[in-house]
Design a protein around this motif. Structure first.
Motif, mmCIF file in Angstrom:
data_model
loop_
_atom_site.group_PDB
_atom_site.id
_atom_site.type_symbol
_atom_site.label_atom_id
_atom_site.label_comp_id
_atom_site.label_asym_id
_atom_site.label_seq_id
_atom_site.Cartn_x
_atom_site.Cartn_y
_atom_site.Cartn_z
ATOM 1 N N LEU A 19 6.310 -2.078 -37.679
ATOM 2 C CA LEU A 19 5.703 -1.962 -36.356
ATOM 3 C C LEU A 19 4.185 -2.121 -36.421
ATOM 4 O O LEU A 19 3.585 -2.696 -35.502
ATOM 5 N N CYS A 20 3.550 -1.649 -37.472
ATOM 6 C CA CYS A 20 2.110 -1.847 -37.628
ATOM 7 C C CYS A 20 1.811 -3.342 -37.736
ATOM 8 O O CYS A 20 0.879 -3.846 -37.099
ATOM 9 N N ASN A 21 2.606 -4.049 -38.510
ATOM 10 C CA ASN A 21 2.416 -5.497 -38.625
ATOM 11 C C ASN A 21 2.667 -6.198 -37.288
ATOM 12 O O ASN A 21 1.949 -7.131 -36.924
ATOM 13 N N GLU A 65 18.329 5.656 -30.873
ATOM 14 C CA GLU A 65 19.404 5.825 -31.855
ATOM 15 C C GLU A 65 18.734 5.880 -33.228
ATOM 16 O O GLU A 65 17.888 6.716 -33.438
ATOM 17 N N ASP A 66 19.074 4.953 -34.142
ATOM 18 C CA ASP A 66 18.481 4.968 -35.480
ATOM 19 C C ASP A 66 17.354 3.954 -35.647
ATOM 20 O O ASP A 66 16.740 3.876 -36.719
ATOM 21 N N LYS A 67 17.061 3.191 -34.617
ATOM 22 C CA LYS A 67 16.060 2.132 -34.695
ATOM 23 C C LYS A 67 14.690 2.661 -34.271
ATOM 24 O O LYS A 67 14.548 3.248 -33.189
ATOM 25 N N ILE A 68 13.675 2.462 -35.116
ATOM 26 C CA ILE A 68 12.312 2.854 -34.765
ATOM 27 C C ILE A 68 11.745 1.788 -33.829
ATOM 28 O O ILE A 68 11.705 0.608 -34.165
ATOM 29 N N VAL A 69 11.312 2.227 -32.638
ATOM 30 C CA VAL A 69 10.860 1.288 -31.609
ATOM 31 C C VAL A 69 9.392 1.480 -31.231
ATOM 32 O O VAL A 69 8.857 0.746 -30.393
ATOM 33 N N GLY A 70 8.737 2.452 -31.846
ATOM 34 C CA GLY A 70 7.330 2.673 -31.563
ATOM 35 C C GLY A 70 6.778 3.766 -32.445
ATOM 36 O O GLY A 70 7.510 4.480 -33.123
ATOM 37 N N TYR A 71 5.446 3.866 -32.420
ATOM 38 C CA TYR A 71 4.791 4.924 -33.184
ATOM 39 C C TYR A 71 3.379 5.135 -32.659
ATOM 40 O O TYR A 71 2.809 4.280 -31.978
ATOM 41 N N VAL A 72 2.843 6.281 -33.003
ATOM 42 C CA VAL A 72 1.429 6.568 -32.786
ATOM 43 C C VAL A 72 0.911 7.196 -34.071
ATOM 44 O O VAL A 72 1.606 7.993 -34.713
ATOM 45 N N TYR A 73 -0.286 6.785 -34.444
ATOM 46 C CA TYR A 73 -0.946 7.334 -35.620
ATOM 47 C C TYR A 73 -2.337 7.816 -35.205
ATOM 48 O O TYR A 73 -3.125 7.050 -34.656
ATOM 49 N N SER A 74 -2.603 9.095 -35.426
ATOM 50 C CA SER A 74 -3.904 9.688 -35.132
ATOM 51 C C SER A 74 -4.422 10.346 -36.400
ATOM 52 O O SER A 74 -3.650 10.665 -37.311
#
Length: 176
Positions: A19-21, A65-74
């Motif tokens: 997701l970062c890429n 479900e089991d799929k990562i669809v987003g993130y936040v990094y602080s």
């Protein structure tokens, strides 16, 4: 959709690699100023060094479900971190404390935008950042062309401060 938010420890930051890429590709697709700068930006050149340079890191992934669809990094980092060979991100004298908070990376896959998921991630990050009594200044750096992100953050009471790198990045702050 079966959305779940998971705070992950630093050791599992690899969960964010793809997701970062994707975020870097997305930012390049939006950029009108210096899009070529994104050619060398990826998980290995952005997230890993940021995490290593930070005093504290906070990562939340969103799963459907089991799929990562987003993130936040602080993160919480020494303010001096934001003056380096790449750029000086803000006037260091404008920050009274030694450390600053930064909502550093934020990405949701397109199908998950506009559903309130981003607001939950934002609120989780702000709650975490506000838990540090020795930090008063929070920053968000928005790449040029990402008008939706600018609108989102200014709607969350962050204010535009200035642009750096000839307009490549807009600097937003929690206060001026």
């Amino acid at each position: 959709m079966n959305i779940k938010y998971e705070i992950i420890p630093n050791e599992k930051f690899e969960y964010c690699r793809d997701l970062c890429n994707e975020l870097m590709v997305f930012q390049k697709s939006k950029a009108q100023i210096k899009p070529e700068l994104f050619n060398s930006m990826n998980f290995d050149t952005r997230m890993i060094p940021s995490m290593k340079g930070a005093l504290h890191n906070y990562i939340v992934v969103v799963r459907d479900e089991d799929k990562i669809v987003g993130y936040v990094y602080s993160n919480i980092s020494p303010k001096a971190t934001y003056s380096n060979n790449f750029a000086t991100f803000f006037d260091l004298s404008s920050v009274t404390k030694d450390n600053v908070g930064c909502l550093s990376q934020f990405y949701l896959k397109e199908d998950y935008r506009g559903k309130g998921i981003g607001s939950v991630l934002f609120d989780m990050s702000m709650k975490w950042l506000n838990s540090f009594d020795d930090v008063e200044d929070y920053f968000i750096f928005v790449s040029n062309g990402n008008d939706n992100a600018l609108k989102f953050y200014t709607g969350k009471e962050f204010v535009f401060s200035h642009k750096i790198l000839d307009g490549f990045i807009s600097v937003l702050r929690n206060k001026l």
